[in-house]
Design an enzyme around this catalytic site. Structure first.
Site, mmCIF file in Angstrom:
data_model
loop_
_atom_site.group_PDB
_atom_site.id
_atom_site.type_symbol
_atom_site.label_atom_id
_atom_site.label_comp_id
_atom_site.label_asym_id
_atom_site.label_seq_id
_atom_site.Cartn_x
_atom_site.Cartn_y
_atom_site.Cartn_z
ATOM 1 N N GLY A 87 -12.252 7.674 -32.001
ATOM 2 C CA GLY A 87 -12.296 7.976 -30.576
ATOM 3 C C GLY A 87 -13.022 6.899 -29.779
ATOM 4 N N THR A 88 -14.122 6.417 -30.307
ATOM 5 C CA THR A 88 -14.921 5.416 -29.595
ATOM 6 C C THR A 88 -14.097 4.157 -29.339
ATOM 7 O OG1 THR A 88 -16.925 6.255 -30.635
ATOM 8 C CG2 THR A 88 -17.045 4.042 -29.696
ATOM 9 N N ASN A 167 -17.530 17.625 -24.980
ATOM 10 C CA ASN A 167 -18.018 17.804 -26.349
ATOM 11 C C ASN A 167 -19.252 18.694 -26.450
ATOM 12 O OD1 ASN A 167 -18.593 15.185 -24.982
ATOM 13 N ND2 ASN A 167 -20.211 15.085 -26.502
ATOM 14 N N HIS A 217 -11.439 12.868 -37.180
ATOM 15 C CA HIS A 217 -12.454 13.704 -37.849
ATOM 16 C C HIS A 217 -12.863 14.938 -37.057
ATOM 17 C CE1 HIS A 217 -16.387 12.598 -35.861
ATOM 18 N NE2 HIS A 217 -15.676 11.561 -35.453
ATOM 19 N N CYS A 341 -24.507 12.958 -30.940
ATOM 20 C CA CYS A 341 -24.852 11.580 -30.644
ATOM 21 C C CYS A 341 -26.209 11.450 -29.987
ATOM 22 C CB CYS A 341 -23.800 10.975 -29.730
ATOM 23 S SG CYS A 341 -22.159 11.227 -30.380
#
Ligand code: PLP
Length: 405
Positions: A87-88, A167, A217, A341
């Site tokens: 995703g990043t 998220n 993931h 995160c």
């Protein structure tokens, strides 16, 4: 019979042993079927997918099959999908690739103030490098108003990037509406759909997006693989240079085992989407109702309705999120405060601050994100455990004891 036993062991492992795993927004266990699908590509099918002999062609075929599976879950054409490392990277390729390409047309970007760091930090970086960014604030419900995005548009706006589902608090943004506004103004539109794909229906055409990021993931696939959807005709400037793989936008030898696993994960998620999202919504609602009812001064962060099926994000007056997490861990429940995160940082969650919480309130939050292995019994255990932990911590809390006593 033997097969079943093996499956069961794999399944137990993928539950994290005796742990009740309730942190699916951070990551999810690899589905046993996904793991099985990947295995051959580590050993006998090790070929480089960009070579011409049979071994390579087999790898290539498996990769193209996976590309079709990924495309299918978002209603896209396989040729509009590129594989990335997650995703990043998808967010970086989409955002930097767009603004570098269009920098002579304008230098202004619009985003929200609750984006994942993969988008937020990319925007911050671009601000230091000649671009201007407007961070449109969400309301106290964690939702963005499309009209606020529209009001932020300028003549030099070249990109709008707004996440589909958050998220931390799981809120689902009005992406289709924002996309329509972007296109009426001739502006490219990207969405980070890492949290929503596989959880709720996602269709790139219905959502009016030009680019969309996915990560494997978060949907029971392996880590370190993801995809970026790029609508036909949209041109990006490469930000990584090399051998020309993935249309030159993500060069580097393809991670075939991971790609195969990611494809399988998308196929399974698509097949089970309606049933699983209904099941998780029911379990989540049971959890939310019980927690709010059984605990004094307990609140739900984020809109009650427009949120991901498995997401509940609570706050409890007078309690520190970290203590809650640790005590729940003793009771065998893996949950988190804000986001994975930011859990090693001491700053309060930017998302919770953005919905108008005080710093002390933002520190007192608990994110429970349910997933495929969670059962009704898990929910019952969580409800009881939360109540016990909240009561224990409040007995020890000077903040709570001094309240009205
Ligand atoms: C997890 C997450 C990402 C990052 O994806 P990785 O594959 O871990 O790089 C990006 N955006 C959102 C919304 C996420 O939840």
């Amino acid at each position: 019979m033997e097969f079943k036993i093996i499956k069961k062991i794999v399944h137990e492992k993928s539950r994290g042993g005796n742990m009740i795993y309730m942190d699916h927004s951070a990551t999810s266990p690899v589905d046993p079927e996904v793991f099985e699908a990947m295995k051959p590509y580590f050993q006998e099918e090790f070929g480089n997918a960009s070579t011409l002999y049979k071994l390579g062609r087999d790898g290539k075929r498996a990769m193209e099959n996976a590309r079709a599976q990924v495309a299918s879950i978002i209603g896209a054409e396989p040729k509009d999908i590129i594989f990335t490392s997650g995703g990043t990277e998808s967010d970086n390729i989409a955002i930097k690739g767009t603004v570098y390409k269009l920098k002579n047309k304008g230098r202004h970007i619009i985003t929200s103030n609750i984006e994942h760091p993969a988008v937020h930090e990319t925007c911050k970086y671009l601000e230091k490098n000649g671009f201007e960014v407007t961070y449109v604030p969400v309301g106290t419900d964690g939702l963005l108003k499309a009209s606020d995005v529209e009001a932020a548009i300028r003549d030099d706006t070249i990109l709008i990037t707004v996440m589909h589902a958050n998220n931390e608090i799981g809120t689902i943004q009005p992406i289709a509406e924002i996309g329509k506004i972007a296109h009426e103004n001739g502006i490219l539109f990207h969405t980070d759909a890492v949290q929503s794909v596989g959880k709720i229906p996602v269709d790139v055409n219905a959502l009016n997006v030009d680019m969309l990021s996915i990560s494997s993931h978060k949907l029971y696939g392996p880590k370190g693989i993801g995809a970026l959807y790029i609508k036909k005709g949209v041109r990006l400037e490469p930000i990584i240079h090399g051998g020309g793989h993935e249309r030159g936008l993500r060069p580097g030898t393809e991670n075939v085992p991971a790609i195969v696993g990611f494809g399988k994960a998308c196929q399974l998620a698509e097949e089970n989407l309606d049933e699983e999202s209904a099941r998780l919504t029911r379990l989540r609602d049971k959890l939310v109702d019980a927690v709010l009812e059984q605990n004094e001064e307990a609140y739900l962060n984020g809109d009650r309705e427009k949120r991901l099926p498995g997401n509940a994000n609570f706050r409890f007056t007078g309690i520190e999120g970290e203590s809650l997490i640790l005590h729940l861990d003793f009771k065998g429940i893996a949950a988190s405060t804000g986001s994975a995160c930011s859990s090693t940082k001491l700053e309060p969650s930017q998302v919770l601050m953005a919905i108008g919480l005080e710093e002390v309130e933002a520190h007192g939050s608990l994110r429970i994100s349910l997933g495929r292995e969670n059962t009704e019994e898990d929910i019952d255990h969580a409800i009881t455990s939360i109540k016990e932990v909240v009561d224990t911590l409040r007995k020890m809390s000077p903040l709570w004891c001094s309240k009205g006593e």
